[in-house]
Write an enzyme that holds these catalytic residues in place. Structure first.
Site, PDB file in Angstrom:
ATOM      1  N   SER A  36      -4.072  -0.820 -11.289  1.00  0.00           N
ATOM      2  CA  SER A  36      -3.817  -1.781 -10.209  1.00  0.00           C
ATOM      3  C   SER A  36      -4.532  -1.354  -8.929  1.00  0.00           C
ATOM      4  O   SER A  36      -4.924  -2.204  -8.128  1.00  0.00           O
ATOM      5  CB  SER A  36      -2.316  -1.953  -9.964  1.00  0.00           C
ATOM      6  OG  SER A  36      -1.710  -0.729  -9.604  1.00  0.00           O
ATOM      7  N   ASP A 257     -10.082   6.005  -8.262  1.00  0.00           N
ATOM      8  CA  ASP A 257      -9.890   4.562  -8.454  1.00  0.00           C
ATOM      9  C   ASP A 257     -10.746   3.783  -7.463  1.00  0.00           C
ATOM     10  O   ASP A 257     -11.330   2.753  -7.796  1.00  0.00           O
ATOM     11  CB  ASP A 257      -8.422   4.190  -8.282  1.00  0.00           C
ATOM     12  CG  ASP A 257      -7.512   4.991  -9.198  1.00  0.00           C
ATOM     13  OD1 ASP A 257      -7.945   5.351 -10.305  1.00  0.00           O
ATOM     14  OD2 ASP A 257      -6.367   5.268  -8.793  1.00  0.00           O
TER      15      ASP A 257
END
Length: 317
Positions: A36, A257
């Site tokens: 996410s 990320d």
């Protein structure tokens, strides 16, 4: 959809009154998860991203899905479980180079994901499928779900992007190495760190690792080497793209990320490979300057400002 990703996100609690949990009476509540985080990073850069997951049908799960939706990520393929709860973890940022994480995720809702719950048409609409080595470590059904997602992507000509994201606490070293190498062989693009490369192949020379990953099946290898930046390797070329200097690292969690989101953003924009990796370096660097897993992920205008203000002579020295 530009990028679809699949994996667990959890509720994150961080001590407020003291860096050590044993002394803290108050905690801030946030959310975090590698996949996410990437989806949020891409949305902030103006891309269409979708997140596949399962959360508990509880207040934490509802809050998380609402929050990630609010960040511009499509959550239409997140399901709710009445039998299992949303995972939780705690993060102690004692110092920038001493971040300790404790997970309470065993038996979580995300760990019950099943292959049959995937919607092939959803993955087929994307340009990239992003996966990590965290999800298959959660359970056998999660492993099979990730394998099924990759199979669907391959059937529809969708490029698979794999970040090994090694989590040693989740499984045995033998099983981790076996699965990471298997998924690496199926990925079109792989984004390992130097430590993950050493774990998977037993060597830490960047050039050797690049060639080993290529021989294992990936068409593009982007090897992160910390503050130095990242190497990229294809069958035809390889180069080191220098990283951006950071005066003070506030929180390193989420930098990888951010790097993935930056690289994917560059590939989606069709810029050169060198420029795409440089964008990844910039986003990863900016992520370390703010506490939180995704809070430091920049919008496009912020990247431009950061790269313009950075002394490029220092970067390329």
């Amino acid at each position: 959809m530009d990028v679809v990703t699949i994996g667990e996100s959890m509720v994150l609690f961080t001590p407020e009154s003291s860096p050590l949990m044993r002394y803290s009476h108050t905690f801030s509540r946030k959310f975090g998860g590698a996949e996410s985080n990437v989806a949020i990073g891409l949305a902030r850069l103006g891309h269409r991203s979708g997140w596949i997951s399962k959360v508990g049908n509880d207040e934490f799960g509802k809050a998380m899905v609402g929050f990630i939706r609010g960040e511009g990520v499509d959550v239409s393929h997140v399901t709710f479980s009445d039998e299992a709860a949303t995972g939780i973890y705690f993060k102690e940022v004692r110092r920038a180079n001493d971040v300790r994480v404790e997970y309470y995720r065993k038996g979580s809702a995300a760990s019950t994901m099943q292959p049959y719950e995937l919607d092939p048409s959803y993955i087929a609409t994307s340009r990239f499928l992003h996966i990590t080595g965290i999800t298959p470590a959660l359970s056998d059904s999660c492993y099979e779900t990730v394998k099924k997602a990759v199979e669907i992507a391959k059937q529809h000509g969708i490029k698979v992007v794999f970040d090994p994201n090694l989590r040693r606490k989740l499984w045995s070293e033998e099983r981790a190495r076996e699965v990471l190498l298997e998924l690496a062989s199926l990925a079109d693009i792989i984004l390992p760190g130097i430590d993950e490369g050493r774990f998977m192949f037993g060597v830490d020379d960047p050039e050797k690792l690049g060639n080993l990953f290529l021989q294992n099946g990936s068409a593009l290898v982007i090897l992160k080497v910390g503050a130095k930046g990242a190497f990229y390797f294809t069958e035809k070329e390889s180069a080191l793209v220098p990283g951006y200097p950071v005066e003070e690292v506030v929180d390193p969690v989420g930098a990888g990320d951010g790097f993935a989101a930056g690289v994917l953003s560059g590939l989606l924009d069709g810029i050169s490979l060198d420029a795409a990796v440089a964008r990844g370096n910039a986003v990863g660097a900016m992520a370390t300057m703010v506490q939180g897993d995704f809070e430091g992920l920049p919008e496009r205008s912020e990247i431009e400002r950061f790269t313009q203000q950075t002394n490029l002579e220092d970067v390329h020295r």
